[in-house]
Design an enzyme around this catalytic site. Structure first.
Site, mmCIF file in Angstrom:
data_model
loop_
_atom_site.group_PDB
_atom_site.id
_atom_site.type_symbol
_atom_site.label_atom_id
_atom_site.label_comp_id
_atom_site.label_asym_id
_atom_site.label_seq_id
_atom_site.Cartn_x
_atom_site.Cartn_y
_atom_site.Cartn_z
ATOM 1 N N CYS A 216 -11.224 2.107 17.052
ATOM 2 C CA CYS A 216 -10.886 1.417 18.326
ATOM 3 C C CYS A 216 -9.659 2.032 18.825
ATOM 4 C CB CYS A 216 -10.655 0.210 18.136
ATOM 5 S SG CYS A 216 -10.267 -0.915 19.522
ATOM 6 N N ARG B 235 -2.149 -2.596 -7.643
ATOM 7 C CA ARG B 235 -1.280 -3.314 -6.374
ATOM 8 C C ARG B 235 -0.328 -4.388 -6.670
ATOM 9 N NH1 ARG B 235 -2.312 -0.199 -2.862
ATOM 10 N NH2 ARG B 235 -3.291 -0.493 -0.913
ATOM 11 N N CYS C 258 -11.984 -3.782 19.440
ATOM 12 C CA CYS C 258 -12.030 -4.549 20.848
ATOM 13 C C CYS C 258 -13.334 -4.663 21.230
ATOM 14 C CB CYS C 258 -11.054 -3.874 21.606
ATOM 15 S SG CYS C 258 -12.179 -2.474 22.265
ATOM 16 N N CYS D 219 -15.391 1.931 20.309
ATOM 17 C CA CYS D 219 -16.066 0.803 19.666
ATOM 18 C C CYS D 219 -17.480 0.920 20.255
ATOM 19 C CB CYS D 219 -15.523 -0.490 20.009
ATOM 20 S SG CYS D 219 -14.048 -0.951 19.110
ATOM 21 N N ARG E 21 -4.041 1.695 20.595
ATOM 22 C CA ARG E 21 -3.693 2.778 19.458
ATOM 23 C C ARG E 21 -2.243 3.528 19.991
ATOM 24 N NH1 ARG E 21 -1.238 5.282 16.643
ATOM 25 N NH2 ARG E 21 -1.850 6.793 14.801
ATOM 26 N N CYS F 290 0.991 -1.214 -0.005
ATOM 27 C CA CYS F 290 -0.106 -0.016 0.074
ATOM 28 C C CYS F 290 0.913 1.412 0.020
ATOM 29 C CB CYS F 290 -0.904 -0.149 1.169
ATOM 30 S SG CYS F 290 -1.813 1.450 1.555
ATOM 31 N N HIS F 291 0.532 2.273 -0.323
ATOM 32 C CA HIS F 291 1.203 3.727 -0.661
ATOM 33 C C HIS F 291 1.659 4.160 0.899
ATOM 34 C CE1 HIS F 291 2.180 7.044 -3.441
ATOM 35 N NE2 HIS F 291 2.683 7.527 -2.054
ATOM 36 N N THR F 292 0.827 3.585 1.881
ATOM 37 C CA THR F 292 1.244 4.239 3.087
ATOM 38 C C THR F 292 2.579 3.540 3.555
ATOM 39 O OG1 THR F 292 -1.538 4.421 3.693
ATOM 40 C CG2 THR F 292 0.214 4.610 5.464
ATOM 41 N N HIS G 58 1.025 -3.677 6.133
ATOM 42 C CA HIS G 58 -0.320 -3.549 6.935
ATOM 43 C C HIS G 58 -1.511 -4.411 6.272
ATOM 44 C CE1 HIS G 58 -0.345 -0.004 4.643
ATOM 45 N NE2 HIS G 58 -1.764 -0.016 4.853
ATOM 46 N N GLU G 59 -1.449 -4.844 4.997
ATOM 47 C CA GLU G 59 -2.012 -5.441 4.343
ATOM 48 C C GLU G 59 -1.902 -7.002 3.863
ATOM 49 O OE1 GLU G 59 -3.965 -2.772 0.798
ATOM 50 O OE2 GLU G 59 -2.922 -4.278 -0.195
ATOM 51 N N CYS H 176 -14.387 -0.626 24.104
ATOM 52 C CA CYS H 176 -13.798 0.646 24.287
ATOM 53 C C CYS H 176 -14.568 1.786 23.954
ATOM 54 C CB CYS H 176 -12.365 1.113 23.614
ATOM 55 S SG CYS H 176 -12.333 1.511 21.869
ATOM 56 N N CYS I 113 -6.542 -3.668 3.498
ATOM 57 C CA CYS I 113 -6.557 -2.140 3.634
ATOM 58 C C CYS I 113 -7.290 -1.639 2.381
ATOM 59 C CB CYS I 113 -5.073 -1.427 3.621
ATOM 60 S SG CYS I 113 -5.107 0.167 3.742
HETATM 61 P P1 NAD Z 1 -1.358 4.968 -5.331
HETATM 62 O O1 NAD Z 1 0.111 5.518 -5.463
HETATM 63 O O2 NAD Z 1 -1.499 3.550 -5.863
HETATM 64 O O3 NAD Z 1 -2.317 5.955 -6.016
HETATM 65 C C1 NAD Z 1 -2.275 7.253 -6.024
HETATM 66 C C2 NAD Z 1 -2.916 7.752 -7.399
HETATM 67 O O4 NAD Z 1 -2.970 9.239 -7.286
HETATM 68 C C3 NAD Z 1 -1.842 7.407 -8.528
HETATM 69 O O5 NAD Z 1 -2.698 6.822 -9.722
HETATM 70 C C4 NAD Z 1 -1.342 8.975 -9.075
HETATM 71 O O6 NAD Z 1 -1.032 8.787 -10.375
HETATM 72 C C5 NAD Z 1 -2.568 9.683 -8.640
HETATM 73 N N1 NAD Z 1 -2.091 11.093 -8.357
HETATM 74 C C6 NAD Z 1 -1.096 11.586 -7.706
HETATM 75 N N2 NAD Z 1 -0.947 12.949 -7.735
HETATM 76 C C7 NAD Z 1 -2.314 13.429 -8.295
HETATM 77 C C8 NAD Z 1 -2.644 14.703 -8.799
HETATM 78 N N3 NAD Z 1 -2.192 15.617 -8.354
HETATM 79 N N4 NAD Z 1 -3.957 14.758 -9.291
HETATM 80 C C9 NAD Z 1 -4.435 13.549 -9.389
HETATM 81 N N5 NAD Z 1 -4.040 12.319 -9.186
HETATM 82 C C10 NAD Z 1 -2.869 12.317 -8.614
HETATM 83 O O7 NAD Z 1 -1.688 4.935 -3.937
HETATM 84 P P2 NAD Z 1 -2.997 4.205 -3.003
HETATM 85 O O8 NAD Z 1 -2.418 2.908 -2.525
HETATM 86 O O9 NAD Z 1 -4.355 4.291 -3.972
HETATM 87 O O10 NAD Z 1 -3.160 5.252 -1.854
HETATM 88 C C11 NAD Z 1 -3.814 6.417 -1.989
HETATM 89 C C12 NAD Z 1 -3.480 7.298 -0.720
HETATM 90 O O11 NAD Z 1 -4.506 7.014 0.281
HETATM 91 C C13 NAD Z 1 -2.212 7.617 0.121
HETATM 92 O O12 NAD Z 1 -1.888 8.786 0.523
HETATM 93 C C14 NAD Z 1 -2.233 6.576 1.021
HETATM 94 O O13 NAD Z 1 -1.591 6.686 1.817
HETATM 95 C C15 NAD Z 1 -3.709 6.658 1.537
HETATM 96 N N6 NAD Z 1 -4.430 5.734 2.042
HETATM 97 C C16 NAD Z 1 -5.456 6.133 3.133
HETATM 98 C C17 NAD Z 1 -6.139 5.147 3.728
HETATM 99 C C18 NAD Z 1 -6.960 5.596 5.123
HETATM 100 O O14 NAD Z 1 -7.552 4.733 5.763
HETATM 101 N N7 NAD Z 1 -7.094 6.520 4.948
HETATM 102 C C19 NAD Z 1 -5.729 3.873 3.533
HETATM 103 C C20 NAD Z 1 -4.925 3.445 2.484
HETATM 104 C C21 NAD Z 1 -4.286 4.215 1.843
HETATM 105 N N1 AHE Z 2 0.650 8.195 11.120
HETATM 106 C C1 AHE Z 2 0.429 9.316 10.121
HETATM 107 C C2 AHE Z 2 -0.893 9.042 9.861
HETATM 108 C C3 AHE Z 2 -1.290 7.539 9.000
HETATM 109 C C4 AHE Z 2 -2.691 7.518 8.872
HETATM 110 O O1 AHE Z 2 -3.672 8.482 8.551
HETATM 111 N N2 AHE Z 2 -3.050 6.338 8.577
HETATM 112 C C5 AHE Z 2 -4.353 5.642 8.188
HETATM 113 C C6 AHE Z 2 -4.380 4.343 7.646
HETATM 114 S S1 AHE Z 2 -3.501 4.501 6.185
HETATM 115 C C7 AHE Z 2 -3.744 3.069 5.664
HETATM 116 O O2 AHE Z 2 -3.001 2.717 4.558
HETATM 117 C C8 AHE Z 2 -5.189 5.567 9.648
HETATM 118 O O3 AHE Z 2 -5.854 4.420 10.075
HETATM 119 N N3 AHE Z 2 -5.158 6.581 10.439
HETATM 120 C C9 AHE Z 2 -5.920 6.470 11.856
HETATM 121 C C10 AHE Z 2 -4.860 6.432 12.994
HETATM 122 O O4 AHE Z 2 -5.335 6.310 14.024
HETATM 123 O O5 AHE Z 2 -3.697 6.014 12.674
HETATM 124 C C11 AHE Z 2 0.424 10.560 10.813
HETATM 125 O O6 AHE Z 2 0.120 11.633 10.021
HETATM 126 O O7 AHE Z 2 0.633 10.706 12.016
HETATM 127 ZN ZN ZN Z 3 -2.948 0.853 3.484
#
Ligand code: NAD
Ligand code: AHE
Ligand code: ZN
Length: 370
Positions: A106, A365, A92, A98, A110, A40-42, A62-63, A95, A170
């Site tokens: 949850c 992916r 859990c 939850c 954390r 994952c990108h994260t 994490h996936e 909490c 994820c």
């Molecule tokens: P990825 O790299 O597979 O996809 C990102 C996409 O965004 C790419 O296709 C890229 O070309 C496009 N992109 C980049 N800059 C851009 C712009 N300026 N305008 C339009 N498109 C643009 O990444 P991913 O695995 O799909 O993850 C995406 C984001 O989500 C990351 O920041 C990741 O950390 C985050 N994420 C968050 C959660 C959550 O729970 N909130 C979970 C998983 C991932």
């Molecule tokens: N640690 C980072 C933030 C990272 C973040 O936001 N993580 C998401 C999941 S990304 C999965 O690919 C998330 O679940 N956040 C909730 C949490 O409690 O972390 C920062 O900026 O500090």
């Molecule tokens: Zn992820």
């Protein structure tokens, strides 16, 4: 025991594939053999040093999906042989968070999870020299065996293929959940999705599932268009090819603005565009992307005064132990698709190549099979 892992020793350095020591599960913990893990990108965000919580050395990932090998004292809900998906957002069920139906966050573990240790404050991983290695997001799936708290594992059906359902840990759940749990997209809605990567394509698939009308995909990489269409995108916009104002262009395509927009890029400039292309009076914009340390979002407050709503989602608002087994069922029943999004598979030794493919925009992916 000795296990194989890709270790992030330092921010900005490639992962090092090596043997490490793993201690057995303590009270409330479970030893899992990881069969498959998705990139994952994260993970890349943390490896590169952009995560303010990032600490090293650590075993990222994490996936994943795997099999329970052993359980520590007091573990009641899982037994040897169970098939499981690790949860970076645990459940859990006791909490305050939850018990509140408004959140999936949850908080039971954390603080220790954020410090890279198990709930008792210690790590199960060490180098062969005995130096501690941190856990990551409570999962550390870039190791062929790992230890997790019982509350951070979803038990799933045994006929589901690990090499596909690992992605539900994820990307799939985050994207589809952002639509169903967080935005609660209604039939006939017009949606705009920024970033057609591993998350954004699942947002698109979720919008189609929810019966959205227009599903506009926005990406700076034209090669993502075909895959977007495959999953339900009705219109594609490459911002680099738009003459004039991108917001105005998107408002025009959606006939007045998006009922729901989603950022799946992690770029704070994109987040602003996503908010501002939402429909005046009621449009909601959901932030999924994770932005680097120090980055901040901005807009004119007038955008909110005039009815747009800005919100965010973690793990698609899903309660993992409850919802993840259902998403596995959706996949097995053909209600959602995963296979075409897994564009690359490899062994652990090639994991850095998997991240190169992500950087180059060539993969959706990449999955490592142990
Ligand atoms: P990825 O790299 O597979 O996809 C990102 C996409 O965004 C790419 O296709 C890229 O070309 C496009 N992109 C980049 N800059 C851009 C712009 N300026 N305008 C339009 N498109 C643009 O990444 P991913 O695995 O799909 O993850 C995406 C984001 O989500 C990351 O920041 C990741 O950390 C985050 N994420 C968050 C959660 C959550 O729970 N909130 C979970 C998983 C991932
Ligand atoms: N640690 C980072 C933030 C990272 C973040 O936001 N993580 C998401 C999941 S990304 C999965 O690919 C998330 O679940 N956040 C909730 C949490 O409690 O972390 C920062 O900026 O500090
Ligand atoms: Zn992820």
């Amino acid at each position: 025991m000795r296990v194989r892992a890709a270790v992030a020793f330092e921010a900005g350095k490639p992962l090092e594939v090596t043997e490490v020591n793993l201690e057995g599960p303590k009270a409330g913990e479970v030893l899992v053999e990881i069969k498959s893990t998705g990139l994952c990108h994260t993970d890349e965000f943390t490896r590169s040093g952009d995560d303010p919580e990032g600490a090293f050395p650590a075993i990222l990932g994490h996936e994943g999906a795997g099999v329970v090998v052993d359980v520590g004292p007091g573990v009641m809900s899982l037994k040897k042989g169970d098939h499981v998906i690790p949860l970076y957002t645990p459940e859990c069920r006791t909490c305050d968070y939850c018990l509140n139906p408004k959140t999936n966050l949850c908080q039971a573990i954390r603080s220790t999870q954020g410090q890279g240790v198990m709930p008792d404050g210690t790590s199960r991983f060490t180098t062969l020299d005995g130096d501690p290695i941190l856990h990551y997001m409570g999962c550390s799936t870039f190791a062929n065996y790992t230890v997790l708290p019982e509350i951070a594992l979803a038990k799933v059906r045994e006929d589901a293929p690990f090499e596909k359902i690992c992605y539900i840990g994820c990307g799939v759940t985050t994207g589809i959940g952002a639509v169903i749990n967080t935005a609660k997209v209604e039939i006939g809605s017009n949606c705009v999705v920024f970033g057609l990567g591993g998350i954004g394509l699942n947002v698109i698939q979720g919008c189609r599932l929810a019966g959205a009308n227009k599903i506009v995909g926005v990406d700076i990489n034209d090669s993502k268009k075909e895959m977007g269409e495959r999953f339900g995108m009705t219109h594609f916009v490459n911002p680099k090819e738009v003459e004039g104002d991108l917001v105005a262009h998107l408002v025009d395509i959606t006939g007045g603005g998006a009922d729901y927009s989603f950022d799946a890029t992690g770029n704070v400039g994109v987040m602003r565009t996503a908010l501002e292309c939402a429909h005046k009076g009621w449009g909601e914009s959901i932030i999924i992307g994770v932005a680097p340390a120090g980055a901040e979002i901005a807009t004119r407050p007038f955008q909110l005064v005039t009815g747009r709503v800005w919100k965010g989602t973690a793990f698609g608002g899903a309660r993992g132990r409850t919802d993840v087994p259902k998403i596995v069922d959706w996949y097995m029943d053909g209600k959602i698709e995963i296979d075409p999004m897994i564009t690359h598979t490899m062994g652990l030794e090639d994991i850095n190549h998997g991240f190169d493919l992500m950087h180059e925009g060539k993969s959706i992916r990449a999955v490592v099979n142990y």
